[in-house]
Scaffold this motif. Structure first.
Motif, mmCIF file in Angstrom:
data_model
loop_
_atom_site.group_PDB
_atom_site.id
_atom_site.type_symbol
_atom_site.label_atom_id
_atom_site.label_comp_id
_atom_site.label_asym_id
_atom_site.label_seq_id
_atom_site.Cartn_x
_atom_site.Cartn_y
_atom_site.Cartn_z
ATOM 1 N N TYR A 205 0.761 -1.111 0.063
ATOM 2 C CA TYR A 205 -0.190 0.140 0.022
ATOM 3 C C TYR A 205 0.919 1.320 0.159
ATOM 4 C CZ TYR A 205 -3.424 -3.458 1.502
ATOM 5 O OH TYR A 205 -4.173 -4.656 1.312
ATOM 6 N N GLU A 555 -10.155 -7.765 -3.349
ATOM 7 C CA GLU A 555 -10.569 -7.355 -2.071
ATOM 8 C C GLU A 555 -10.400 -5.893 -1.849
ATOM 9 O OE1 GLU A 555 -9.698 -11.759 0.003
ATOM 10 O OE2 GLU A 555 -8.374 -10.277 0.209
ATOM 11 N N ARG A 556 -9.228 -5.224 -2.184
ATOM 12 C CA ARG A 556 -9.119 -3.877 -1.976
ATOM 13 C C ARG A 556 -9.984 -2.871 -2.586
ATOM 14 N NH1 ARG A 556 -3.395 -0.604 -2.733
ATOM 15 N NH2 ARG A 556 -4.114 1.296 -1.558
ATOM 16 N N SER A 557 -10.336 -3.255 -3.929
ATOM 17 C CA SER A 557 -10.799 -2.382 -4.523
ATOM 18 C C SER A 557 -12.331 -2.507 -4.581
ATOM 19 C CB SER A 557 -10.526 -2.188 -6.262
ATOM 20 O OG SER A 557 -10.548 -3.783 -6.906
ATOM 21 N N SER A 580 -7.738 -12.223 -3.891
ATOM 22 C CA SER A 580 -6.831 -11.158 -3.014
ATOM 23 C C SER A 580 -6.178 -10.370 -4.121
ATOM 24 C CB SER A 580 -5.679 -11.788 -2.340
ATOM 25 O OG SER A 580 -4.899 -12.651 -3.443
ATOM 26 N N GLU A 581 -5.740 -9.169 -3.472
ATOM 27 C CA GLU A 581 -5.182 -8.092 -4.211
ATOM 28 C C GLU A 581 -3.860 -8.526 -4.981
ATOM 29 O OE1 GLU A 581 -3.237 -3.504 -3.765
ATOM 30 O OE2 GLU A 581 -3.752 -4.892 -2.101
#
Length: 632
Positions: A205, A555-557, A580-581
């Motif tokens: 990140y 999962e992040r976006s 997963s990202e």
């Protein structure tokens, strides 16, 4: 790949008896880092900078690897010779054994001897910038391989990769790169570049900036703990990397461009309001130009960065305003157009300067540039239909393929003339490099509008007569050959490896069917628009024995709550995967895309279609291949 550290056996005669020899043990998960505070290695561990040249990092000594003058080495053994420490290392690329001698000084500095040269080094990084004396670009466009390598201190194996969003901005083609991190914290990768570039490493990140040119090697140190402020860069472009980092931090624009656009702020008043920001940017540029006065290349890149930054603020405002105007058709303030003088900032940018490509903001700038209102207003129908509603995609009825192709080609010719006229009027620069680049970037979509090879070839011939830069002509011919060298539905097989295994594991339950893969996210407006536009089509082909829609997000976006809500409303009953990202990043690398929505068409045999239809073109494609579910 796990690095195995071999014991070093001393077989020298006449060695001083005042010598202690330590061998590095083989790496295991339990002894990955040597952390004994009293060890010889600990006394020289860390980053060493030239004492006589501020911020010039030349040595990085770590637990099992080291970076020496921009090369990666594996530690082999460490010796104590009287008042010196001798470190024996092996080059990771050519396996050559080298020896370094360290003489620690009372003040914490160190005399380091390597290949017969002894110099004084310090662990204290200077606040002064590393200065370069590089001349300006001579041949900016040049194809070559670049190498990125480095070490992540206190590396956490739970984050096994870093990612680079590499793009060919001449054509708009993406080539994201996933870099595997070795168990010892080191990493290395090679990049095929067409030109120098400023870019970012995406890690945990965090974004780590760097600048690299074709043919160069760049080494990067990252401390995987805390705020990630402790970044070190070594190599021929280290000074320019530091310059870009400092410049990017200095020219952030904090005013609410989005809010002002939404509230219907008049374009002329907005432009007037940011004059203070423009003046501040100029002051920053003047200050940095004095610091880097010895490098014409640095001054050139600073000038480009500031010009693009000021242009991006103005282009972003109008782009946001256009989006809000489409959403609120009753608000007259949002419909207020900008006069030609609004765009006179283009006169401050050398649109023929190829080195604009080096700036990481160029990707955003040219995207805003090619869709700005003055240019959009003269775009041909053939261009517009690819971005409007699905109904605009329909072929003109009662016209033969030949007639349709003639009309499309005439519109393309018209756009070449009118578009160039608009850019010339706004910028004072005719048939510029930037304008020509926009024509190559849209070529993939333009070629889709033709029914025959011969018509598409005529388009290429017309375009090549308009292009004046050899690299753009070469890219145009390459794209044409990729799409039309064989049949339109040309396919390829995925390469064997981890990335393909991830994808195959996702689609294995749907083998034997043609698959339309939609890479999307709940946070992506264009993605949602495409999904909702195909609602009826999905209903028509639901539970089809030969065709399947598959939706993949990460999962992040797509946070769990918003994902569940959106799927329940718009994708209920559809095949949707939230992975997963890191897995999503692998798929980005596999299918070469940096942005979403992105579409792929997988044939029944598992091969991938080279020129897949978009969500807007899918209906025509499916109807030509399959009957609807209720017709079977």
């Amino acid at each position: 790949m796990r690095t195995i550290l071999l014991s070093f056996v001393l077989l020298l005669s006449g060695v001083s008896t005042a010598q202690t020899v330590y061998s590095f043990p083989p790496q295991t998960a339990d002894n990955m880092h040597i952390t004994n505070e009293t060890s010889l290695l600990q006394s020289i561990r860390g980053n060493w900078f030239r004492a006589d040249i501020p911020n010039q990092w030349e040595y990085g000594i770590y637990d099992s690897v080291c970076i020496i003058q921009n090369r990666m080495f594996t530690n082999k053994s460490i010796h104590k010779r009287d008042n010196r420490i001798e470190l024996v290392v092996q080059d990771k690329k050519n396996a050559v054994i080298e020896t370094l001698l360290f003489t620690l000084q009372p003040n914490g500095d160190c005399l380091i001897t390597f290949k017969g040269c002894e110099l004084l080094y310090t662990k204290e990084a200077s606040n002064k910038p590393l200065i370069t004396t590089e001349a300006d670009f001579k041949d900016f466009i040049r194809k070559d391989t670049a190498y990125l390598q480095g070490y992540i201190d206190r590396y956490n194996p739970e984050t096994p990769t870093i990612s680079l969003l590499i793009s060919n901005e001449l054509t708009g083609e993406d080539c994201p790169t996933i870099v595997n991190i070795n168990p010892d914290g080191s990493f290395e990768c090679k990049l095929a570049l067409n030109y120098p570039m400023e870019n970012l490493i995406q890690f945990c990140y965090h974004q780590i900036p760097f600048y690299i040119e074709p043919g160069q090697t760049l080494s990067i140190y990252v401390d995987d703990e805390g705020s990630y402020d402790n970044i070190k860069i070594m190599g021929p472009s280290a000074a320019l990397s530091q310059m870009y980092d400092k410049l990017n931090d200095s020219i952030k624009y904090h005013n609410e461009v989005l809010t002002k656009a939404r509230d219907g702020f008049p374009p002329d008043l907005f432009k007037e309001e940011i004059q203070t920001t423009s003046a501040r940017f100029n002051q920053i540029g003047d200050s940095l130009a004095q610091i880097y006065a010895t490098s014409p290349k640095a001054i050139h890149l600073i000038k480009n960065k500031l010009a693009l930054a000021k242009g991006m603020i103005l282009l972003n405002f109008m782009a946001y305003k256009s989006v809000f105007a489409e959403r609120d058709t009753t608000n007259r303030a949002l419909k207020m157009k900008a006069g030609n003088n609004y765009y006179d900032f283009l006169k401050d940018i050398s649109l023929n300067d190829e080195s604009l490509l080096a700036d990481k903001e160029y990707r955003k700038f040219i995207n805003r540039f090619e869709f700005m209102s003055p240019l959009s207003e003269v775009q041909s129908d053939a261009y517009d239909k690819k971005f409007l509603s699905p109904s605009a995609n329909e072929k003109t009825p009662n016209l033969s393929n030949r007639k349709q192709d003639e009309q499309t080609l005439n519109k393309a010719k018209e756009y070449l003339i009118k578009g160039d006229s608009v850019i010339t009027l706004l910028s004072g620069q005719a048939n510029s490099f930037l304008w020509q680049t926009t024509l190559v970037r849209r070529l993939h979509l333009d070629l889709k509008t033709y029914n025959t090879f011969s018509a598409a070839k005529k388009h290429i011939n017309v375009l090549n007569k308009h292009l004046t830069y050899p690299i753009l002509i070469a890219e145009t011919n390459r794209i044409f050959n990729t799409i039309f060298s064989k049949k339109a539905d040309k396919t390829y097989q995925l390469p064997e490896g981890k990335t393909t295994d991830i994808f195959r594991n996702i689609i294995k339950a749907h083998s034997g069917k043609m698959l339309f893969i939609d890479f999307w996210a709940t946070s992506c407006g264009g993605c949602r628009l495409g999904i909702e536009a195909t609602a009826q089509l999905r209903k028509d082909y639901k539970n089809h024995p030969e065709f399947q829609f598959i939706y993949i997000t990460d999962e992040r976006s797509s946070p769990q709550k918003t994902y569940d809500e959106y799927v329940a409303k718009h994708l209920k009953g559809e095949i949707s995967y939230r992975i997963s990202e890191s897995e999503f990043e692998y798929l980005c690398e596999l299918f070469k895309f940096n942005a979403i929505p992105h579409y792929e068409l997988i044939q029944k045999d598992g091969s991938v279609t080279v020129n897949p239809p978009t969500a807007w073109e899918l209906e025509e494609y499916i109807q030509s291949h399959f009957k609807k579910s209720n017709e079977l």
